[in-house]
Design an enzyme around this catalytic site. Structure first.
Site, mmCIF file in Angstrom:
data_model
loop_
_atom_site.group_PDB
_atom_site.id
_atom_site.type_symbol
_atom_site.label_atom_id
_atom_site.label_comp_id
_atom_site.label_asym_id
_atom_site.label_seq_id
_atom_site.Cartn_x
_atom_site.Cartn_y
_atom_site.Cartn_z
ATOM 1 N N ARG A 206 53.927 23.609 60.087
ATOM 2 C CA ARG A 206 53.630 22.508 60.849
ATOM 3 C C ARG A 206 55.044 21.797 61.111
ATOM 4 O O ARG A 206 55.377 21.499 62.417
ATOM 5 C CB ARG A 206 52.948 21.163 60.239
ATOM 6 C CG ARG A 206 52.870 20.061 60.778
ATOM 7 C CD ARG A 206 53.677 19.044 59.812
ATOM 8 N NE ARG A 206 53.604 17.754 60.547
ATOM 9 C CZ ARG A 206 54.691 17.005 60.628
ATOM 10 N NH1 ARG A 206 55.602 17.382 60.056
ATOM 11 N NH2 ARG A 206 54.520 15.869 61.244
ATOM 12 N N HIS B 221 59.309 20.991 64.948
ATOM 13 C CA HIS B 221 60.759 20.629 65.161
ATOM 14 C C HIS B 221 61.536 21.728 65.866
ATOM 15 O O HIS B 221 62.687 21.230 66.191
ATOM 16 C CB HIS B 221 61.377 20.195 63.938
ATOM 17 C CG HIS B 221 60.768 19.218 63.107
ATOM 18 N ND1 HIS B 221 61.069 17.822 63.655
ATOM 19 C CD2 HIS B 221 60.144 18.912 62.062
ATOM 20 C CE1 HIS B 221 60.389 16.945 62.999
ATOM 21 N NE2 HIS B 221 59.855 17.356 61.785
#
Length: 129
Positions: free
Chosen positions: A80, A85
């Site tokens: 995740r 990111h």
């Protein structure tokens, strides 16, 4: 709307993870990797649901995670984080492998957790009848 002050039962996050995983499989059903990568809407929706699986996993209490060590909780959360990111540096082969191999396996584990938690709730309710 803020969740501040509202504690949600962890079992609901398991339900969420199942729902997000089912969406991932539904969105990619019948596609090969090239078709998946060339369909921007499917690609974006699938990645978003993979992120949501990881977000829901962060809400599962440590004692539950320890009870189910076969679920790669840390890897799910790390995935995740990587998806959110590193959006420009996502390895397409890895994402496809997650969709094809890991999500179906995760859904099996989550169904087991869900079923066992329902039995536990039923047993707890019997104690109060």
């Amino acid at each position: 709307m803020s969740e501040k002050g509202v504690k949600r039962e962890w079992r609901f996050y398991i339900d969420d993870m199942v729902g997000f995983g089912e969406k991932v499989l539904s969105y990619t059903e019948g596609l090969d990797q090239a078709g998946f990568l060339n369909d921007d809407l499917t690609y974006d929706a699938t990645l978003r649901n993979l992120e949501l699986i990881g977000e829901a996993a962060t809400r599962i209490p440590d004692e539950v995670r320890q009870r189910y060590p076969q679920v790669p909780w840390r890897l799910i959360i790390a995935t995740r984080n990587r998806l959110i990111h590193a959006y420009l540096g996502i390895d397409e082969d890895t994402v496809w492998s997650i969709i094809q191999d890991n999500v179906p396996e995760l859904l099996e584990y989550l169904e087991t957790i869900r079923n066992e938690s329902k039995v536990n709730i039923s047993t707890e309710n019997d104690l109060f009848d």
